[in-house]
Design an enzyme around this catalytic site. Structure first.
Site: not given
Ligand SMILES: Cc1cc2nc3c(=O)[nH]c(=O)nc-3n(C[C@H](O)[C@H](O)[C@H](O)COP(=O)(O)O)c2cc1C
Length: 364
Positions: A63-64, A110-111, A113-114, A170, A173, A176, A214, A266, A295
């Site tokens: 988000f941030d 979402n994609r 991609g950093f 991380n 993801s 990437t 993560k 979600g 979720g």
């Protein structure tokens, strides 16, 4: 106040493209007056990874991404905020559109991609607020074109240890190419050895910085055995379970959007994320605490994740559909559960259902 804000802004944000809505939400947070946060109920306090959390509800990474509004988010009532993913060098990420709402499913794909403004920009912002207090962790990742991805993580830990409460490595993801390969045993062992070594090296100046790992919710259980074994052997401070999923559950209603490439988050991720958290918990055997993400969008789903083994929870997609009021709603539900069960602390609930969750049929 936040309820009114949600009622006014959610319809507007949902009328926009998902990434534009996110950009507007960040801009609105920048304009938020710096009112002091309301004090949390004392019973929500927890000590995890050597840090004192005012409550267990955190904002998940993504988000941030550029560390622009951590203090506004803390004032909204999050117990901790994870900024990032930040990469060493700025990079644009994938072409747009790259974020999609699945409204009927309360999910997001979402994609991105950093997409990152890079370490320097985030470092300047975090250094400027370093004395502001509150728990702000940083989630770090490798540049897409990096010649040495492990070196990227090492560099970022050295750079951010002094200005963040904890660092999340991380490696999960899906956007990437090849990043999730860092979860393979030999590579992961080397990565964690070097990352923990970097943390120790900077500790005399930076102080102690917990390192969290993560992971993806898509790991096979045999691979999860390896990942947990290595994380324990390398003495990481905790794990976040987990990131978005590349799976597409068969019950998704937004079938067209579900075909978009990327990570799904979600409500459609809820059951898998809960199961993977419990599977991780039974393997970790209290060697370190876990953060549950995926979720969580209500008091019940938050409590269930804690009972599955999470000491702390994080959420992101739930905010998209429920608004910022979700944070207070979860905290009240947790207080109500404490009262109902005559418990003194949220930590009394951690892992109570892990065995029964892992005995259920595998979620579809
Ligand atoms: C738009 C979007 C961007 C994300 N970006 C990141 C990221 O940069 N780094 C990361 O570790 N996780 C990222 N995530 C994953 C979240 O941190 C979280 O692990 C995942 O979405 C599951 O939680 P949720 O179901 O509450 O959203 C992102 C999620 C979304 C929806």
């Amino acid at each position: 106040m936040i309820g009114l804000f949600d009622r006014l802004t959610l319809p507007l944000l949902h009328a926009l493209d998902a990434e534009d809505a996110h950009g507007l939400a960040v801009r609105m947070l920048k304009l938020m007056p710096p009112l002091p946060a309301r004090r949390d109920d004392q019973r929500l306090k927890l000590r995890v990874f050597g840090l004192n959390f005012p409550n267990p509800v955190g904002l998940a990474a993504g988000f941030d991404k550029h560390a622009e509004v951590p203090d506004a988010l803390l004032r909204i009532g999050f117990g901790f905020v994870e900024v990032g993913t930040i990469t060493p060098l700025p990079q644009a990420g994938n072409p747009r559109p790259r974020v999609f709402r699945l409204d009927a499913d309360r999910g997001v794909i979402n994609r991105l991609g950093f997409n990152s403004q890079g370490a320097d920009a985030a470092l300047a912002r975090l250094a400027a607020r370093a004395r502001a207090g509150g728990i702000v962790g940083i989630n770090v990742g490798a540049n897409k074109d990096s010649a040495d991805r492990v070196a990227d993580y090492v560099k970022l830990i050295e750079c951010f240890a002094a200005v963040s409460s904890y660092v999340t490595v991380n490696i999960s993801s899906p956007n990437t190419p090849g990043l999730r390969n860092l979860q393979q045993a030999v590579v992961l062992d080397d990565l964690l050895a070097r990352v923990v070594d970097a943390r120790e090296r900077v500790a005399p100046q930076a102080g102690p910085t917990p390192v969290l790992l993560k992971i993806a919710p898509d790991l096979a259980l045999g691979d999860l055995d390896d990942v947990v074994g290595i994380a324990r052997a390398r003495r990481v401070d905790g794990m976040i379970v987990g990131n978005t999923t590349v799976a597409r559950p068969p019950h998704l209603r937004e079938t067209l959007t579900a075909r978009e490439a990327g990570g799904l988050s979600g409500a459609p991720l809820l059951t898998l994320a809960n199961r993977m958290l419990a599977e991780t918990y039974v393997r970790v055997e209290d060697a370190f605490p876990l953060v549950g993400a995926g979720g969580v969008d209500s008091g019940d789903t938050a409590l269930a994740r804690i009972r599955a083994g999470a000491s702390l929870i994080q959420l992101y997609s739930g905010l998209v559909f429920r608004g910022l009021g979700l944070v207070a709603e979860i905290k009240s539900a947790l207080c109500a559960a404490l009262e109902r069960e005559g418990a003194d602390s949220i930590s009394d609930f951690v892992g109570t259902d892990a065995a029964s969750v892992t005995a259920e049929p595998w979620p579809k």
